[in-house]
Structure formats: C-alpha cells, structure tokens
Design a protein around this motif. Structure first.
Motif, PDB file in Angstrom:
ATOM      1  N   THR A  21       0.838  -1.193   0.000  1.00 60.27           N
ATOM      2  CA  THR A  21       0.000   0.000   0.000  1.00 60.27           C
ATOM      3  C   THR A  21       0.870   1.239   0.000  1.00 60.27           C
ATOM      4  N   MET A  22       1.924   1.188   0.844  1.00 59.80           N
ATOM      5  CA  MET A  22       2.798   2.359   0.913  1.00 59.80           C
ATOM      6  C   MET A  22       3.415   2.653  -0.443  1.00 59.80           C
ATOM      7  N   SER A  23       3.905   1.592  -1.130  1.00 58.99           N
ATOM      8  CA  SER A  23       4.587   1.871  -2.392  1.00 58.99           C
ATOM      9  C   SER A  23       3.582   2.315  -3.445  1.00 58.99           C
ATOM     10  N   ARG A  24       2.325   1.792  -3.366  1.00 57.99           N
ATOM     11  CA  ARG A  24       1.326   2.267  -4.319  1.00 57.99           C
ATOM     12  C   ARG A  24       1.022   3.744  -4.073  1.00 57.99           C
ATOM     13  N   ASN A  25       0.963   4.102  -2.768  1.00 62.13           N
ATOM     14  CA  ASN A  25       0.696   5.498  -2.450  1.00 62.13           C
ATOM     15  C   ASN A  25       1.792   6.397  -2.968  1.00 62.13           C
ATOM     16  N   ALA A  26       3.029   5.938  -2.730  1.00 61.55           N
ATOM     17  CA  ALA A  26       4.149   6.749  -3.186  1.00 61.55           C
ATOM     18  C   ALA A  26       4.116   6.846  -4.704  1.00 61.55           C
ATOM     19  N   ASN A  27       3.756   5.729  -5.347  1.00 61.19           N
ATOM     20  CA  ASN A  27       3.703   5.709  -6.802  1.00 61.19           C
ATOM     21  C   ASN A  27       2.607   6.584  -7.363  1.00 61.19           C
ATOM     22  N   SER A  28       1.481   6.630  -6.643  1.00 57.88           N
ATOM     23  CA  SER A  28       0.320   7.265  -7.242  1.00 57.88           C
ATOM     24  C   SER A  28       0.551   8.740  -7.531  1.00 57.88           C
ATOM     25  N   ILE A  29       1.517   9.353  -6.842  1.00 54.77           N
ATOM     26  CA  ILE A  29       1.750  10.758  -7.167  1.00 54.77           C
ATOM     27  C   ILE A  29       2.763  10.934  -8.299  1.00 54.77           C
ATOM     28  N   LEU A  30       3.268   9.844  -8.816  1.00 56.09           N
ATOM     29  CA  LEU A  30       4.136   9.936  -9.997  1.00 56.09           C
ATOM     30  C   LEU A  30       3.293   9.683 -11.244  1.00 56.09           C
ATOM     31  N   SER A  31       3.756  10.201 -12.380  1.00 56.62           N
ATOM     32  CA  SER A  31       2.962   9.990 -13.589  1.00 56.62           C
ATOM     33  C   SER A  31       2.955   8.514 -13.999  1.00 56.62           C
ATOM     34  N   ASP A  32       4.026   7.804 -13.661  1.00 59.45           N
ATOM     35  CA  ASP A  32       4.088   6.374 -13.972  1.00 59.45           C
ATOM     36  C   ASP A  32       3.727   5.590 -12.715  1.00 59.45           C
ATOM     37  N   ARG A  33       2.522   5.008 -12.703  1.00 56.03           N
ATOM     38  CA  ARG A  33       2.129   4.303 -11.461  1.00 56.03           C
ATOM     39  C   ARG A  33       2.924   3.025 -11.244  1.00 56.03           C
ATOM     40  N   TYR A  34       3.646   2.586 -12.282  1.00 57.60           N
ATOM     41  CA  TYR A  34       4.514   1.415 -12.110  1.00 57.60           C
ATOM     42  C   TYR A  34       5.995   1.803 -12.087  1.00 57.60           C
ATOM     43  N   ALA A  35       6.243   3.073 -11.828  1.00 58.70           N
ATOM     44  CA  ALA A  35       7.641   3.540 -11.786  1.00 58.70           C
ATOM     45  C   ALA A  35       8.417   2.689 -10.788  1.00 58.70           C
ATOM     46  N   ASN A  36       9.666   2.361 -11.117  1.00 56.98           N
ATOM     47  CA  ASN A  36      10.408   1.520 -10.180  1.00 56.98           C
ATOM     48  C   ASN A  36      10.857   2.328  -8.956  1.00 56.98           C
ATOM     49  N   SER A  37      11.253   1.625  -7.920  1.00 59.95           N
ATOM     50  CA  SER A  37      11.506   2.295  -6.637  1.00 59.95           C
ATOM     51  C   SER A  37      12.620   3.342  -6.744  1.00 59.95           C
ATOM     52  N   ASN A  38      13.550   3.164  -7.697  1.00 60.39           N
ATOM     53  CA  ASN A  38      14.617   4.155  -7.864  1.00 60.39           C
ATOM     54  C   ASN A  38      14.084   5.502  -8.331  1.00 60.39           C
ATOM     55  N   VAL A  39      12.981   5.475  -9.076  1.00 61.88           N
ATOM     56  CA  VAL A  39      12.391   6.733  -9.571  1.00 61.88           C
ATOM     57  C   VAL A  39      11.768   7.487  -8.394  1.00 61.88           C
ATOM     58  N   ILE A  40      11.120   6.720  -7.524  1.00 57.91           N
ATOM     59  CA  ILE A  40      10.513   7.349  -6.335  1.00 57.91           C
ATOM     60  C   ILE A  40      11.624   7.979  -5.486  1.00 57.91           C
ATOM     61  N   LYS A  41      12.729   7.251  -5.367  1.00 58.53           N
ATOM     62  CA  LYS A  41      13.865   7.780  -4.590  1.00 58.53           C
ATOM     63  C   LYS A  41      14.424   9.046  -5.235  1.00 58.53           C
ATOM     64  N   LEU A  42      14.510   9.026  -6.557  1.00 61.31           N
ATOM     65  CA  LEU A  42      15.052  10.198  -7.257  1.00 61.31           C
ATOM     66  C   LEU A  42      14.176  11.421  -7.008  1.00 61.31           C
ATOM     67  N   ARG A  43      12.868  11.210  -7.078  1.00 58.28           N
ATOM     68  CA  ARG A  43      11.962  12.346  -6.841  1.00 58.28           C
ATOM     69  C   ARG A  43      12.146  12.879  -5.410  1.00 58.28           C
ATOM     70  N   GLU A  44      12.277  11.988  -4.444  1.00 59.43           N
ATOM     71  CA  GLU A  44      12.477  12.427  -3.054  1.00 59.43           C
ATOM     72  C   GLU A  44      13.822  13.130  -2.907  1.00 59.43           C
ATOM     73  N   ARG A  45      14.796  12.611  -3.625  1.00 55.65           N
ATOM     74  CA  ARG A  45      16.129  13.206  -3.543  1.00 55.65           C
ATOM     75  C   ARG A  45      16.120  14.633  -4.094  1.00 55.65           C
ATOM     76  N   LEU A  46      15.392  14.834  -5.186  1.00 57.64           N
ATOM     77  CA  LEU A  46      15.319  16.185  -5.768  1.00 57.64           C
ATOM     78  C   LEU A  46      14.760  17.165  -4.740  1.00 57.64           C
TER      79      LEU A  46
END
Ligand code: BMA
Length: 372
Positions: A21-46
């Motif tokens: 659920t957590m990863s879906r939540n984190a994903n849902s705010i990205l344009s790619d709902r299947y973005a890999n975890s590194n993309v989520i990290k990159l967005r947080e890093r920015l």
C-alpha cells in the motif's frame, strides 16, 4: 510452536500488505504508477537537494568542450567545468535527437553509446542525468525546427502515427538499457517537447493546438509504459513565461508530470534576465508547492558571455539563490560563438571559480552527500 509460526506468518502478511500500500501510495503521485523504486527515490532526492541548495549541471558536459571532442580518457570523464574547478557538475544533460532515426550519433554528434556509459558512471557516482529530445519532424523529415504541421498527424491512426510509435520504441530500447551494475534500471529525468510556448519547434505554440499538445504528451507517455519503460521522471518545461497562463495553456495535467521546469536565456541584458528568472521561478515555486512536485531551471546561459566577466556571481547567482529549484543547467559548450559554461582561459573563468564556492551551488562532490 505452531501458534508462534502462525503469528509470524500473519505478521509477515500484514507487513507485506502495508508495504504494498505504501509503495502504491508513493507511486500514485508519480505519472508512472509502475515507476520503479529508484524513480521514487530520485523524486524524493530532488526535494532534499532543493532544501540544501541546487545541483549545477551542463548539457553534453562530458562529451565535448572548447578545443576537445569526446573523452581523451574514457575511464576518467572530463569536462570544461572540471578543467576549471577540478569538479564535475552534479548533473549531466544529454539530447536524444536522431535516436528515433536509429542513428548512432545525436544531432550534435554525441554517440548514444557514450551517453549510456556516462549516465551509468554518473549514477554510480551519485549524480543526476536529464534527457531532452530534439526529434525530427515525422511528417516532413526535417528537424525539430521544421514547423510543418505534425502533431495532429501523430494523433491520427495512419502512417505518421505508426512511424512515431517506432520512434518511441527506439527511445524505449535506450531507456531500458540504462542499467546499473546490479542490472537495476537507472532513474533519469526525461524532458520531452520543451519550450512549447515558443513557436520554433513543430510541437510549439501556433504549430499545434494546446489540446493536441497535451494529447501528444499523454500518448507518448502511454507508449513508453507499453514498452515497459519505468525509469523516468517526466519534466514539463516551457520557455520564459510572461504569466502563469503560459505555463497552464499546454500543461498536460498533474497526473502526467513529475517535475516542473523553465528554460530562460540571457538574451536581452543582465537586468532583464535577473528580473525574468526571479519572476518565473517564483511562479514555478507556487505551482511546485500546490502540486507537491520539484522544480528546476532546466536550461539557461548567457548568449554573450564576453559582455560580463562577472556573470556567474552577479547575474545568474542573484537570480537563482533561495529560489527553491532542485537544479540549474547551462547549455552546451559547442564552439566559441555558442558556449554556456566557462572553459580554461575564457573570460568568466575566475568568476566561475567564485560561483563554484557558493555553499548552495552543488557540484558532484557536494551532491553525493545528499540522499533521498
Ligand atoms: C540548440 C543549439 C543547437 C543544438 C540544439 C540541440 O539550442 O545548441 O546547436 O543542435 O540545441 O542540442
């Protein structure tokens, strides 16, 4: 014992469900709902980077510079910036124009194989990579600057749309080939169809309707998803905006964009540049807060570097300090009448060294210490 095992299994199940659920939540705010975890990290890093300062980058930094072309020593990347301050920029920009044609070099003669190699190296060293795409006109076969009507043709089913699908396929193969040493996809920032509020590209203002522009953006993204590309943050970047209208008119929608940007060059004098950068970044900051997305000065530079030897600390820096951007990227060092960072013995060299000393202007060694 049985009881204990059951509790353990139940506990694991709960943990798995809450993680999903957590990863879906984190994903849902990205344009790619299947973005890999590194993309989520990159967005947080920015977002974290912008709390400490801003990454400084350059287009084609390690591909060529004034008086050199391609790496002299491929294992140790060089750049005009490194030649001056002994540090690499924190962000590399590359352009994928002509990859769609199946070429081995881009429109500025940078080999795609080299871009891949430098992206891998940069990622390993903790830096950022962003890609733009000066693709050809799929109707006329001319360049990005050939404004023959094309967007509506891509959107219709037919030969042009088929051709375009093939073009996105070529880029997909490239993005999917960006893997780290463990075989995991490297997250990068993709900035397609930039400067759309200007009239110089075939996807720009007056060359297609804003509605068709948005459809092109969404269609392109959909094609990347279908091709299994899940390592991209999508950046939307108009050219200098005169009002928020300029941003909104072509904006595809919050669910299709991950990073906000703007391209602003020093065309009309230093004062005008400081004024427009300050205003534009304030505008983007408001949007960024409302949309919870990082933002950046995605392209900049002084077209007449020789006109002000202190441009870095007296013009660019005052315009961007405390702006909240995650990065600032200057354009390429192509030749003496078309360069945007400094190089050895160039007029702004010593001023660039002072600019590099600013606490909030981050080069690769500083950026490395900021994590997601
Ligand atoms: C432009 C110029 C061109 C170049 C293009 C794509 O701003 O630098 O020479 O071909 O970008 O990189």
């Amino acid at each position: 014992m049985k009881y204990f095992i059951r509790i353990l299994i139940l506990f694991n199940l709960i943990l798995m469900i809450s993680c999903a659920t957590m990863s879906r939540n984190a994903n849902s705010i990205l344009s790619d709902r299947y973005a890999n975890s590194n993309v989520i990290k990159l967005r947080e890093r920015l977002k974290n980077i912008s709390k400490k300062g801003m990454a400084f980058g350059q287009q084609d930094a390690t591909a060529y510079g004034l008086n050199w072309y391609l790496q002299e020593e491929p294992q140790v990347l060089t750049s005009d910036i490194k030649k001056v301050v002994a540090k690499q920029p924190a962000l590399f920009g590359f352009d994928l124009g002509h990859l769609e044609l199946g070429n081995t070099f881009n429109l500025d003669t940078v080999p795609f194989a080299m871009m891949k190699q430098h992206t891998q190296k940069m990622y390993k060293e903790g830096g950022l990579v962003t890609f733009s795409w000066h693709l050809n006109n799929p109707v006329s076969g001319g360049s990005s600057w050939d404004t023959t009507s094309a967007v509506s043709e891509i959107l219709k089913e037919g030969a042009v749309s088929q051709k375009y699908k093939g073009w996105v396929k070529q880029l997909s193969l490239f993005f999917n080939s960006l893997k780290d040493e463990e075989g995991k996809a490297i997250p990068v920032i993709f900035r397609p169809f930039h400067e759309m509020n200007g009239a110089w590209f075939w996807w720009g203002k007056g060359r297609c309707t804003p509605e068709d522009y948005k459809k092109l953006w969404i269609k392109t993204q959909q094609l990347f998803f279908e091709n299994g590309v899940h390592n991209l943050l999508y950046a939307y970047s108009p050219n200098t905006m005169s009002s928020a209208e300029d941003f909104d008119r072509f904006y595809p929608g919050d669910q299709y964009v991950d990073v906000l940007g703007v391209d602003i060059y020093n065309h009309s004098g230093d004062e005008e540049f400081i004024r427009s950068v300050t205003q534009n970044l304030q505008l983007l900051k408001k949007k960024s807060i409302a949309k919870n997305k990082p933002f950046a000065l995605t392209e900049t530079g002084n077209f007449s570097m020789a006109s002000n030897a202190k441009w870095w600390t007296e013009v660019l820096y005052p315009a961007i300090k405390e702006s909240g951007i995650a990065w600032v990227m200057v354009w390429r060092n192509a030749r003496k009448d078309h360069y945007f960072s400094t190089y050895p013995s160039e007029k702004t060299e010593s001023n660039f060294k002072k600019f590099e000393q600013k606490q909030d202007i981050l080069f690769l060694p500083e950026l490395k210490t900021i994590h997601n």
